[in-house]
Design a protein around this motif. Structure first.
Motif, PDB file in Angstrom:
ATOM      1  N   LEU A  81      -4.303 -12.509  -7.026  1.00 45.03           N
ATOM      2  CA  LEU A  81      -4.826 -12.502  -5.657  1.00 45.03           C
ATOM      3  C   LEU A  81      -3.989 -11.597  -4.759  1.00 45.03           C
ATOM      4  O   LEU A  81      -4.516 -10.946  -3.851  1.00 45.03           O
ATOM      5  CB  LEU A  81      -4.863 -13.923  -5.106  1.00 45.03           C
ATOM      6  CG  LEU A  81      -5.855 -14.871  -5.791  1.00 45.03           C
ATOM      7  CD1 LEU A  81      -5.757 -16.267  -5.201  1.00 45.03           C
ATOM      8  CD2 LEU A  81      -7.279 -14.350  -5.672  1.00 45.03           C
ATOM      9  N   TRP A  82      -2.671 -11.557  -4.978  1.00 45.51           N
ATOM     10  CA  TRP A  82      -1.828 -10.606  -4.248  1.00 45.51           C
ATOM     11  C   TRP A  82      -2.321  -9.177  -4.506  1.00 45.51           C
ATOM     12  O   TRP A  82      -2.477  -8.380  -3.578  1.00 45.51           O
ATOM     13  CB  TRP A  82      -0.379 -10.753  -4.678  1.00 45.51           C
ATOM     14  CG  TRP A  82       0.522  -9.650  -4.182  1.00 45.51           C
ATOM     15  CD1 TRP A  82       0.681  -8.397  -4.724  1.00 45.51           C
ATOM     16  CD2 TRP A  82       1.382  -9.673  -3.033  1.00 45.51           C
ATOM     17  NE1 TRP A  82       1.574  -7.652  -3.997  1.00 45.51           N
ATOM     18  CE2 TRP A  82       2.022  -8.420  -2.948  1.00 45.51           C
ATOM     19  CE3 TRP A  82       1.676 -10.637  -2.082  1.00 45.51           C
ATOM     20  CZ2 TRP A  82       2.941  -8.109  -1.957  1.00 45.51           C
ATOM     21  CZ3 TRP A  82       2.592 -10.325  -1.080  1.00 45.51           C
ATOM     22  CH2 TRP A  82       3.211  -9.073  -1.024  1.00 45.51           C
ATOM     23  N   ALA A  83      -2.566  -8.862  -5.781  1.00 44.75           N
ATOM     24  CA  ALA A  83      -3.022  -7.511  -6.125  1.00 44.75           C
ATOM     25  C   ALA A  83      -4.360  -7.195  -5.477  1.00 44.75           C
ATOM     26  O   ALA A  83      -4.611  -6.056  -5.063  1.00 44.75           O
ATOM     27  CB  ALA A  83      -3.121  -7.374  -7.649  1.00 44.75           C
ATOM     28  N   LEU A  84      -5.225  -8.196  -5.366  1.00 45.81           N
ATOM     29  CA  LEU A  84      -6.493  -7.985  -4.666  1.00 45.81           C
ATOM     30  C   LEU A  84      -6.247  -7.689  -3.195  1.00 45.81           C
ATOM     31  O   LEU A  84      -6.916  -6.828  -2.607  1.00 45.81           O
ATOM     32  CB  LEU A  84      -7.381  -9.230  -4.816  1.00 45.81           C
ATOM     33  CG  LEU A  84      -8.711  -9.195  -4.045  1.00 45.81           C
ATOM     34  CD1 LEU A  84      -9.577  -8.024  -4.488  1.00 45.81           C
ATOM     35  CD2 LEU A  84      -9.459 -10.514  -4.212  1.00 45.81           C
ATOM     36  N   GLY A  85      -5.270  -8.384  -2.581  1.00 39.79           N
ATOM     37  CA  GLY A  85      -4.927  -8.099  -1.194  1.00 39.79           C
ATOM     38  C   GLY A  85      -4.440  -6.676  -1.004  1.00 39.79           C
ATOM     39  O   GLY A  85      -4.817  -5.997  -0.033  1.00 39.79           O
ATOM     40  N   VAL A  86      -3.609  -6.191  -1.924  1.00 44.06           N
ATOM     41  CA  VAL A  86      -3.141  -4.809  -1.869  1.00 44.06           C
ATOM     42  C   VAL A  86      -4.320  -3.848  -1.988  1.00 44.06           C
ATOM     43  O   VAL A  86      -4.410  -2.839  -1.281  1.00 44.06           O
ATOM     44  CB  VAL A  86      -2.107  -4.549  -2.981  1.00 44.06           C
ATOM     45  CG1 VAL A  86      -1.709  -3.064  -3.007  1.00 44.06           C
ATOM     46  CG2 VAL A  86      -0.871  -5.421  -2.785  1.00 44.06           C
ATOM     47  N   THR A  87      -5.239  -4.166  -2.898  1.00 43.26           N
ATOM     48  CA  THR A  87      -6.412  -3.317  -3.118  1.00 43.26           C
ATOM     49  C   THR A  87      -7.282  -3.247  -1.869  1.00 43.26           C
ATOM     50  O   THR A  87      -7.752  -2.164  -1.479  1.00 43.26           O
ATOM     51  CB  THR A  87      -7.222  -3.842  -4.310  1.00 43.26           C
ATOM     52  OG1 THR A  87      -6.408  -3.808  -5.492  1.00 43.26           O
ATOM     53  CG2 THR A  87      -8.472  -3.018  -4.540  1.00 43.26           C
ATOM     54  N   LEU A  88      -7.522  -4.381  -1.223  1.00 44.11           N
ATOM     55  CA  LEU A  88      -8.329  -4.385   0.000  1.00 44.11           C
ATOM     56  C   LEU A  88      -7.641  -3.619   1.117  1.00 44.11           C
ATOM     57  O   LEU A  88      -8.281  -2.872   1.872  1.00 44.11           O
ATOM     58  CB  LEU A  88      -8.592  -5.830   0.434  1.00 44.11           C
ATOM     59  CG  LEU A  88      -9.646  -6.611  -0.364  1.00 44.11           C
ATOM     60  CD1 LEU A  88      -9.677  -8.066   0.078  1.00 44.11           C
ATOM     61  CD2 LEU A  88     -11.027  -5.973  -0.187  1.00 44.11           C
ATOM     62  N   TYR A  89      -6.319  -3.802   1.246  1.00 43.37           N
ATOM     63  CA  TYR A  89      -5.554  -3.069   2.265  1.00 43.37           C
ATOM     64  C   TYR A  89      -5.725  -1.561   2.045  1.00 43.37           C
ATOM     65  O   TYR A  89      -6.006  -0.808   2.983  1.00 43.37           O
ATOM     66  CB  TYR A  89      -4.082  -3.469   2.180  1.00 43.37           C
ATOM     67  CG  TYR A  89      -3.214  -2.834   3.250  1.00 43.37           C
ATOM     68  CD1 TYR A  89      -2.810  -3.575   4.359  1.00 43.37           C
ATOM     69  CD2 TYR A  89      -2.779  -1.525   3.150  1.00 43.37           C
ATOM     70  CE1 TYR A  89      -2.005  -3.008   5.346  1.00 43.37           C
ATOM     71  CE2 TYR A  89      -1.982  -0.942   4.125  1.00 43.37           C
ATOM     72  CZ  TYR A  89      -1.593  -1.687   5.216  1.00 43.37           C
ATOM     73  OH  TYR A  89      -0.797  -1.115   6.192  1.00 43.37           O
ATOM     74  N   GLU A  90      -5.546  -1.136   0.814  1.00 45.81           N
ATOM     75  CA  GLU A  90      -5.654   0.287   0.507  1.00 45.81           C
ATOM     76  C   GLU A  90      -7.055   0.813   0.794  1.00 45.81           C
ATOM     77  O   GLU A  90      -7.224   1.943   1.262  1.00 45.81           O
ATOM     78  CB  GLU A  90      -5.297   0.514  -0.959  1.00 45.81           C
ATOM     79  CG  GLU A  90      -5.274   1.969  -1.384  1.00 45.81           C
ATOM     80  CD  GLU A  90      -4.820   2.144  -2.819  1.00 45.81           C
ATOM     81  OE1 GLU A  90      -4.704   3.297  -3.256  1.00 45.81           O
ATOM     82  OE2 GLU A  90      -4.580   1.121  -3.497  1.00 45.81           O
ATOM     83  N   ALA A  91      -8.075  -0.014   0.538  1.00 44.46           N
ATOM     84  CA  ALA A  91      -9.456   0.431   0.716  1.00 44.46           C
ATOM     85  C   ALA A  91      -9.785   0.714   2.174  1.00 44.46           C
ATOM     86  O   ALA A  91     -10.559   1.640   2.470  1.00 44.46           O
ATOM     87  CB  ALA A  91     -10.411  -0.616   0.152  1.00 44.46           C
ATOM     88  N   VAL A  92      -9.221  -0.071   3.105  1.00 44.47           N
ATOM     89  CA  VAL A  92      -9.578   0.111   4.517  1.00 44.47           C
ATOM     90  C   VAL A  92      -8.510   0.838   5.326  1.00 44.47           C
ATOM     91  O   VAL A  92      -8.817   1.429   6.367  1.00 44.47           O
ATOM     92  CB  VAL A  92      -9.882  -1.249   5.186  1.00 44.47           C
ATOM     93  CG1 VAL A  92     -11.147  -1.853   4.595  1.00 44.47           C
ATOM     94  CG2 VAL A  92      -8.720  -2.215   5.043  1.00 44.47           C
ATOM     95  N   GLU A  93      -7.267   0.802   4.863  1.00 49.07           N
ATOM     96  CA  GLU A  93      -6.193   1.465   5.606  1.00 49.07           C
ATOM     97  C   GLU A  93      -5.855   2.847   5.052  1.00 49.07           C
ATOM     98  O   GLU A  93      -5.180   3.629   5.708  1.00 49.07           O
ATOM     99  CB  GLU A  93      -4.930   0.594   5.596  1.00 49.07           C
ATOM    100  CG  GLU A  93      -5.099  -0.745   6.297  1.00 49.07           C
ATOM    101  CD  GLU A  93      -5.267  -0.605   7.795  1.00 49.07           C
ATOM    102  OE1 GLU A  93      -4.788   0.403   8.361  1.00 49.07           O
ATOM    103  OE2 GLU A  93      -5.883  -1.492   8.423  1.00 49.07           O
TER     104      GLU A  93
END
Length: 668
Positions: free
Chosen positions: A224-236
């Motif tokens: 779930l941490w890795a998913l958070g990093v992935t979402l951050y990267e996708a929008v930021e």
């Protein structure tokens, strides 16, 4: 950063007869197990290479990857590593979900265990970000929700992916997101040091707890941490914690644990909740899913744009009747999070997402005590943790509600139902409309309506035969309506040692066989021919047939797949040794209609399968409502109408079978 594997993946030869062959484009092509011909490299990652291969038996292209890192193996550790890889391959093969890459086969050579996966023609999220820089918030939320649903299926199978990142998320043109690359997946609690004393994975996406001295190793929380990093990267447009080496990334997390969110809008609470450094305080999957759904359906959310029109993932199913609008759920706009100051007394940062969890619960439950839903959906088995919060399960065990009668919907705003996706007539997923259809689906909606749910408040998740009980145990679903036969052993202890409770039966099916229409080797007229000839019979793993048929003298296939559809695929393969599929007559009738001229049904054999609505044990509030709904459905025309609409054409009988007695609802 975005040039890793792009489908399912595989290593090249690992010792033995493949040790001296590189299978380069110029060299003779390697053939694994006399079946899979390696054609070309289509990607590479930390654990080796992935190959496009040709399946000579079924004449199709597949992706192949090995599970072992030959550089980490020594003669003394080889046997242990091979055994572990076999177990991992078996666990991965059990995962059946539209947001997870399909595993076709497991093959073992001298020093390698291979997984053969579906070859997917799609761009990776990493490719999209390399091309576009960032994604709009609605699209990122949509992809994130689908990946999360795939992860929940992965974790329900007790597997941890360990390498969630944009390069391992494929996005098809129709918007379907698929989680791929299980080359370094492992079981929960497995040893975290697996390669030269280091933690494997991609540094920028590794959770900080993996590096603590007392770390239990990879867990669902680290995914779930890795998913958070992935979402951050996708929008930021960048990773939140930069660094080429592990130590650099971890130092950046230590120094700046709260990365700035400039463009995330309503996704900010989800991302920050997933990036909580303490895994115990990190957003759990159920809460993150609820928050992502809120981002998608709330047009008033900041920067949401066309969120309300965003394509929902397959498990968020719209009503089959377009003329009946879903019941709306009141939703305030999602506001950017308010930072919580650190506690001087504790000397630690307070969990940043807890306030958002409560807010989400209030939105969905419309109760001041909405946090009870969140705890009830947590990790406690059989509702034990919910007991301390006044959840439906807890109150059903004696903790009342001051005289008021609580309903399941009070603490569960969405009714999560596990269903099959490969049974025509009963429950089939239509990939064009991205909806489920069939008798079980209509029954699910009718039960939900009786419980006070609108069609828009029902979410379906595909569950395979052999992990239906696991989906209930892990609280991935509330109910399972998936041709689930009621048996005493399932009510006492299922295949994973977990018992389930049933309401029903709502349908009685007969037992039967499916055979090829034409066979060059055998003449099969009835079931006695199957027994006399000793031909191999295929059935779903952990089905009632797996134990019953050998006692009746039938010869079973050496290994059983986890779906009847896989059995049908083997039956349709002229080179396969499988000559019959055992299942319920209504399931087999659906396969005959879907494959005209290729297969036929034999006469039914002794025995019947009573389908029940399954749920976690010790849930009398839920069971009482389901039983009440079934009584109403069976007593009126609804049951007959559902039969005529979905099943009568399959079995060739306009009249439904006799109405079953609700033996599992006595006392409710």
């Amino acid at each position: 950063m975005h040039n890793e594997d792009r489908t399912g993946r595989a290593d090249d030869g690992q010792g033995g007869r493949f040790a001296d062959r590189r299978a380069d484009d110029e060299a003779p092509r390697t053939v694994i197990d006399d079946r899979y011909e390696l054609l070309e490299r289509i990607g590479s990652g930390g654990m080796g290479e992935v190959w496009k291969a040709h399946d000579r038996r079924l004449n199709r292209f597949v992706a192949v990857k090995g599970l072992l890192d030959r550089n980490a193996m020594t003669p003394s550790t080889q046997a242990t590593a091979m055994q572990r890889a076999r177990r991992e391959a078996e666990a991965i093969a059990k995962i059946e979900h539209q947001n997870v890459v399909t595993v076709h086969d497991q093959v073992e050579t001298d020093h390698q265990v291979w997984i053969v996966m579906k070859l997917l023609e799609a761009r990776s999220l990493g490719d999209l970000l390399s091309r576009d820089g960032v994604l709009a918030v609605p699209r990122a939320a949509n992809i994130g929700l689908q990946v999360l649903q795939g992860l929940r299926a992965v974790h329900a199978a007790s597997v941890v992916h360990r390498d969630v990142k944009p390069g391992n998320v494929l996005v098809r043109d129709d918007g379907l997101a698929i989680l791929v690359d299980f080359g370094i997946a492992t079981f929960e609690g497995a040893d975290r040091v697996t390669r030269t004393g280091s933690v494997i994975g991609t540094p920028s996406y590794l959770a900080p707890e993996l590096f603590t001295p007392a770390s239990p190793g990879p867990t669902p929380a680290s995914d779930l941490w890795a998913l958070g990093v992935t979402l951050y990267e996708a929008v930021e447009g960048r990773v939140p914690f930069a660094g080429q080496e592990v130590w650099e990334v971890q130092e950046n997390i230590r120094q700046s644990p709260d990365p700035a969110l400039l463009y995330s809008g309503p996704l900010a609470p989800v991302i920050q909740g997933l990036l909580v450094t303490d895994p115990r305080e990190r957003l759990d999957a159920a809460t993150a899913e609820a928050m992502l759904r809120e981002v998608l359906v709330d047009p008033a959310s900041p920067n949401a744009g066309a969120a309300g029109a965003a394509t929902h993932p397959p498990t968020a199913v719209s009503t089959p009747n377009p003329s009946t609008p879903p019941t709306p759920v009141p939703r305030p706009a999602v506001r950017p999070p308010t930072p919580v100051p650190p506690s001087p007394a504790a000397g630690k940062r307070r969990p940043r997402h807890r306030g958002w969890q409560v807010a989400a619960a209030v939105v969905c439950v419309a109760l001041l005590a909405g946090a009870g839903w969140l705890v009830a959906r947590g990790d406690g088995e059989d509702g034990k943790q919910g007991d301390r919060t006044g959840s439906a399960e807890g109150q059903s065990q004696g903790q009342g509600n001051s005289g008021s009668q609580e309903r399941w919907k009070d603490t569960h705003p969405t009714l999560e139902i596990g269903v099959k996706d490969d049974q025509p007539g009963l429950s089939k997923f239509d990939r064009k409309t991205r909806t489920y259809r069939g008798y079980d689906i209509d029954l699910a909606y009718a039960i939900a309506e009786s419980m006070g749910y609108g069609k828009g408040e029902v979410a379906f998740t595909t569950v395979a035969t052999d992990y239906r009980s696991t989906a209930l145990k892990t609280k991935q679903v509330d109910l399972v309506i998936a041709s689930y036969s009621i048996t005493d052993d399932r009510k006492t202890a299922g295949p994973d040692g977990y018992s389930v409770d049933f309401a029903g039966p709502y349908y009685e099916a007969s037992r039967g066989f499916l055979v090829r229409e034409k066979s060059a080797k055998y003449t099969i007229n009835d079931s006695s021919d199957l027994r006399d000839l000793g031909v191999e019979v295929c059935t779903a793993r952990e089905s009632t047939y797996e134990k019953a048929l050998p006692k009746q003298g039938f010869t079973m296939a050496k290994s059983q797949p986890n779906t009847y559809q896989d059995c049908l695929d083997k039956l349709l393969d002229p080179k396969s040794d499988v000559y019959a599929v055992a299942s319920d007559d209504i399931i087999l009738a659906g396969y005959v209609e879907a494959n005209p001229g290729k297969v036929r049904r034999l006469e039914n054999i002794q025995g019947a399968e009573g389908y029940g609505v399954a749920m976690r044990p010790k849930s009398p509030v839920l069971k009482g409502e389901v039983c009440s709904a079934l009584r109403t459905i069976l007593a009126g025309r609804v049951w007959e109408d559902m039969y005529k609409e979905n099943l009568s054409g399959l079995v060739g009988d306009k009249n439904p079978p006799g109405r079953p007695e609700l033996t599992e609802c006595e006392g409710y």
